[in-house]
Design an enzyme around this catalytic site. Structure first.
Site, PDB file in Angstrom:
ATOM      1  CE  LYS A 189      -4.382  -1.874   1.356  1.00  0.00           C
ATOM      2  NZ  LYS A 189      -5.404  -2.112   2.355  1.00  0.00           N
TER       3      LYS A 189
ATOM      4  NE  ARG B 166      -7.511  -8.304   0.625  1.00  0.00           N
ATOM      5  CZ  ARG B 166      -7.119  -7.528  -0.365  1.00  0.00           C
ATOM      6  NH1 ARG B 166      -6.107  -6.716  -0.221  1.00  0.00           N
ATOM      7  NH2 ARG B 166      -7.752  -7.574  -1.531  1.00  0.00           N
TER       8      ARG B 166
HETATM    9  C1  7PJ Z   1      -8.154  -4.517   1.800  1.00  0.00           C
HETATM   10  C2  7PJ Z   1      -9.218  -5.275   1.357  1.00  0.00           C
HETATM   11  C3  7PJ Z   1      -7.834  -4.523   3.195  1.00  0.00           C
HETATM   12  C4  7PJ Z   1      -9.660  -6.064   3.477  1.00  0.00           C
HETATM   13  C5  7PJ Z   1      -8.345  -4.212  -0.302  1.00  0.00           C
HETATM   14  C6  7PJ Z   1      -5.486  -3.963  -2.079  1.00  0.00           C
HETATM   15  C7  7PJ Z   1      -6.528  -2.897  -1.968  1.00  0.00           C
HETATM   16  N1  7PJ Z   1      -9.966  -6.056   2.164  1.00  0.00           N
HETATM   17  N2  7PJ Z   1      -9.336  -5.080   0.016  1.00  0.00           N
HETATM   18  N3  7PJ Z   1      -8.629  -5.317   3.976  1.00  0.00           N
HETATM   19  N4  7PJ Z   1      -7.599  -3.874   0.746  1.00  0.00           N
HETATM   20  N5  7PJ Z   1     -10.386  -6.806   4.321  1.00  0.00           N
HETATM   21  O1  7PJ Z   1      -5.672  -4.932  -2.798  1.00  0.00           O
HETATM   22  O2  7PJ Z   1      -4.423  -3.816  -1.448  1.00  0.00           O
HETATM   23  O3  7PJ Z   1      -6.925  -3.853   3.715  1.00  0.00           O
HETATM   24  S1  7PJ Z   1      -8.150  -3.629  -1.912  1.00  0.00           S
END
Ligand code: 7PJ
Length: 275
Positions: free
Chosen positions: A217, A251
């Site tokens: 990020k 993640r």
């Molecule tokens: C997140 C997400 C996060 C959860 C994205 C990317 C941006 N879902 N979806 N948490 N970020 N739960 O793919 O980095 O931080 S989209």
């Protein structure tokens, strides 16, 4: 925690599989079903404990997509993954219609960056009986990075997640199906993200497993001056800090590196030390 019929050991890595043309770090790379399947296999081989499949880009400034578009991107992949993936499949969506079809096609978890605030989403998850991750976001992707302001970011994120957890309880979603996520980068400045990461432990008071997404990020870009694909070391550092501060699921795009790092963290945590 159980997700679907699987019991997960923590900390676990959730591998990101975006089937969108415009996600910020891998948009467009895995749009075709074959390319997406190969990427899914690579994430599994690298040790992902969950796969998170997304058909809607939620990057800052992203435009909304229709349910039909999301379904077209996500459902064929879920169907192809049934039988192939021996891990829970999570679907990154806010739309009740997509949730229903995704669960019918094998998903056992909904990852909702809008924390079930779309109309009908709470009731849909209650009815489907699947696990859900509630994420904090201030505003909407199109506008969320326009000068977000908090008095105390950790406190306000905790209050929001507590309220959403209560909304789940009120419609009959049992607490043991719910994960919480502070939503790094979703309506937060770099300073907010760092403060949240450093104070993550405060969110453990909500009593639910924590999911953290900092992989590649922009805060890590601001700290290192690197492009998304070159933020692996920074992402792994963030994952280690998150896990040491109580995160249960990380993640990540760079699954193999993150799995290795978390093995070291887990060994220390299980050693009886104060970690
Ligand atoms: C997140 C997400 C996060 C959860 C994205 C990317 C941006 N879902 N979806 N948490 N970020 N739960 O793919 O980095 O931080 S989209």
């Amino acid at each position: 925690m159980r997700i679907g019929d699987r019991v997960l050991d923590f900390p676990t890595v959730m591998g990101v599989l975006n089937v969108t043309p415009d996600s910020f770090s891998d948009g467009g790379k895995f749009l075709g079903r074959d390319a997406a399947l190969r990427q899914a296999e690579a994430l599994l081989a690298a040790g992902a404990g969950i796969l998170d499949i997304g058909g809607e880009s939620t990057r800052p400034g992203a435009r909304p997509v229709s349910a039909a578009q999301e379904l077209e991107r996500v459902i064929p992949l879920l169907e192809a993954l049934q039988g192939l993936a021996d891990v829970p499949l999570s679907v990154d969506t806010s739309k009740p219609e997509v949730m229903r079809s995704a669960v019918a096609a094998g998903a056992s978890m909904i990852n909702d960056v809008r924390a079930l605030r779309e109309e009908g989403a709470l009731e849909t998850v209650a009815e489907l009986g699947v696990s859900v991750c509630l994420m904090h976001m201030l505003g909407e992707p199109r506008s969320m990075q326009h000068k977000p302001v908090y008095k105390d970011v950790t406190q306000e994120v905790a209050a929001f997640l507590g309220e959403r957890l209560e909304c789940c309880h009120n419609v009959g979603i049992e607490a043991d199906r719910v994960l919480l996520d502070p939503g790094f980068g979703f309506g937060k400045t770099h300073a907010h993200n760092i403060e949240l990461l450093a104070n993550l432990r405060a969110l453990r008071r909500l009593g639910r497993p924590l999911l953290v997404g900092l992989s590649r990020k922009s805060t890590l870009g601001a700290l290192t001056g690197r492009d998304p694909a070159d933020r692996v070391a920074a992402s792994v550092a963030a994952a280690v800090i998150a896990a040491m501060n109580g995160a249960d699921i990380i993640r990540a795009h760079d699954v193999a590196e993150t799995v290795d790092a978390l093995r070291v963290v887990a060994a220390c945590m299980h050693s009886g030390s104060s970690l």
